[in-house]
Design a protein around this motif. Structure first.
Motif, PDB file in Angstrom:
ATOM      1  N   UNK A 188       0.821  -1.213   0.000  1.00 40.56           N
ATOM      2  CA  UNK A 188       0.000   0.000   0.000  1.00 40.56           C
ATOM      3  C   UNK A 188       0.855   1.264   0.000  1.00 40.56           C
ATOM      4  N   UNK A 189       2.167   1.102  -0.023  1.00 39.14           N
ATOM      5  CA  UNK A 189       3.079   2.245  -0.050  1.00 39.14           C
ATOM      6  C   UNK A 189       4.246   1.879  -0.959  1.00 39.14           C
ATOM      7  N   UNK A 235      -4.038   2.899 -10.809  1.00 41.25           N
ATOM      8  CA  UNK A 235      -3.672   2.295  -9.526  1.00 41.25           C
ATOM      9  C   UNK A 235      -4.869   2.334  -8.576  1.00 41.25           C
ATOM     10  N   UNK A 236      -4.976   1.352  -7.688  1.00 38.02           N
ATOM     11  CA  UNK A 236      -6.068   1.350  -6.707  1.00 38.02           C
ATOM     12  C   UNK A 236      -6.016   2.605  -5.823  1.00 38.02           C
ATOM     13  N   UNK A 237      -7.175   3.068  -5.385  1.00 34.44           N
ATOM     14  CA  UNK A 237      -7.251   4.300  -4.611  1.00 34.44           C
ATOM     15  C   UNK A 237      -6.493   4.233  -3.293  1.00 34.44           C
ATOM     16  N   UNK A 238      -6.390   3.036  -2.715  1.00 32.07           N
ATOM     17  CA  UNK A 238      -5.716   2.924  -1.424  1.00 32.07           C
ATOM     18  C   UNK A 238      -4.245   2.544  -1.552  1.00 32.07           C
ATOM     19  N   UNK A 239      -3.703   2.622  -2.760  1.00 25.15           N
ATOM     20  CA  UNK A 239      -2.261   2.445  -2.956  1.00 25.15           C
ATOM     21  C   UNK A 239      -1.623   3.819  -3.083  1.00 25.15           C
ATOM     22  N   UNK A 240      -0.701   4.130  -2.199  1.00 21.47           N
ATOM     23  CA  UNK A 240       0.004   5.391  -2.237  1.00 21.47           C
ATOM     24  C   UNK A 240       1.305   5.212  -3.007  1.00 21.47           C
ATOM     25  N   UNK A 241       1.526   6.066  -3.999  1.00 22.82           N
ATOM     26  CA  UNK A 241       2.741   6.012  -4.815  1.00 22.82           C
ATOM     27  C   UNK A 241       3.477   7.336  -4.703  1.00 22.82           C
ATOM     28  N   UNK A 242       4.725   7.267  -4.273  1.00 19.01           N
ATOM     29  CA  UNK A 242       5.562   8.452  -4.180  1.00 19.01           C
ATOM     30  C   UNK A 242       6.725   8.341  -5.167  1.00 19.01           C
TER      31      UNK A 242
END
Length: 375
Positions: A188-189, A235-242
């Motif tokens: 998820x991160x 990407x899924x809404x609850x996946x955070x991509x930095x």
């Protein structure tokens, strides 16, 4: 059921890699010499990663990584695990100031694709360790090189023969599969490490990339933005991509210097990532003026004001003053703090001790707690 979004990047965060421990170094050397097999190496890696997870939790980090303990390079290991990409012994092109890297490189020998990448298993082990030793407030964070790194770091193309568009389309498709695979494994991160942006921090590098690509500099920047955005579009809404940007990190040296002026519109207004980790630990990164192009209230900008290259601890009041200066351009609630890069982008690591490393991490946490405690 509604999924909970990871509250990250955290106000005290980090890029991901840590100095390899002595057991890791010994085991990797024994494996390279044929003295132990891969299974024996994995046993040592597993043990040391579990210890690292516990240490990160102990000092108070919320984003927990495996330190990239199983990697030799921060980027080549992942890229060579894609279908159609291979390692080979070649002249590594990044010219660090005063240091020379090993002669490992990658080349494209077939259609780029993603299928059963071995790093999915690496992430799963990390996630299980975080769940085992954490209290539920930590999240397993995994870093992979940006797709732009494949375009800019290959030293051979035996398949596409100059067909850039097909190469681009296949790489985007492969990365979309990769992101979904990490998500399905519980990630998820996810962080995309992208040093290709250093092509635009100085006139010398801009001229070189324009000559190499045969395109206008703004066209090149636009293409690199679109590559990231297309990869994460679904990407899924609850996946955070930095995304992390730096100017090189090898044995405490660097590749180049220059500010974010040329790419400020692109990274602050056009990229659709959730967070940006920016190198800002010394004058080589320029001033905060480019931050004026910040336009997204949902974007977190993580200021890499603490150096991972040297042991000396920065004056906390100086760091707080710099955060305050940056807050004149970006609201304080949209800012966070971290080291400017990892401690070991390659297995050689930077020139400081493990004790120095943890002092840096606790320094980040202490300053962040002081600055953002009221938010």
């Amino acid at each position: 059921m509604t999924k909970t979004r990871v509250k990250a990047p955290f106000k005290a965060d980090h890029v991901g890699s840590f100095l390899r421990t002595e057991p890791i170094k010994t085991a990797r050397k024994a494996f390279a010499n044929g003295e132990i097999d891969r299974d024996a190496l994995k046993v040592v890696e597993d043990q040391e990663i579990e210890k690292l997870v516990q240490k990160q939790i102990e000092v108070g980090l919320k984003s927990i990584t495996d330190g990239e303990f199983r990697r030799s390079w921060w980027h080549l290991d992942f890229l060579a695990g894609l279908q159609g990409v291979e390692f080979f012994e070649g002249q590594y092109v990044s010219a660090f100031k005063g240091e020379k890297t090993r002669n490992n490189a990658i080349k494209v020998v077939g259609k780029v694709d993603f299928d059963q990448h071995y790093m999915i298993e690496h992430f799963q082990f990390l996630k299980e360790a975080v769940e085992k030793y954490g209290d539920g407030s930590q999240v397993a964070k995994f870093s992979i090189p940006s797709p732009n790194m494949l375009f800019t770091r290959i030293q051979g193309d035996e398949y596409y023969n100059g067909n850039r568009e097909q190469f681009y389309e296949d790489t985007v498709a492969a990365y979309r599969k990769a992101i979904q695979a990490f998500y399905d494994a519980g990630c998820r991160y996810l962080q995309l490490d992208d040093t290709s942006w250093i092509d635009f921090v100085s006139e010398e590098r801009i001229q070189a990339v324009v000559e190499k690509e045969g395109m206008d500099v703004q066209e090149i920047i636009k293409k690199r933005v679109s590559c990231i955005n297309e990869v994460i579009a679904d990407k899924p809404n609850d996946l955070l991509v930095t995304m992390h940007i730096c100017r090189g990190n090898f044995k405490s040296t660097y590749i180049t210097s220059g500010g974010y002026d040329q790419i400020s519109d692109a990274i602050f207004a056009e990229l659709n990532v959730d967070g940006l980790f920016l190198e800002y630990d010394d004058q080589r990164s320029g001033d905060f003026e480019p931050l004026k192009n910040f336009k997204r209230p949902d974007l977190t900008v993580v200021l890499g004001l603490i150096t991972s290259k040297f042991a000396e601890l920065e004056n906390p009041e100086n760091i707080k003053a710099r955060i305050n200066e940056a807050s004149q351009f970006i609201p304080l609630e949209n800012l966070a703090l971290s080291p400017q890069c990892g401690f070991a982008s390659t297995e050689e690591g930077n020139l400081l001790t493990e004790e120095d490393q943890w002092n840096k991490i606790t320094h980040v946490i202490s300053i962040a707690n002081s600055v953002w405690s009221a938010i």
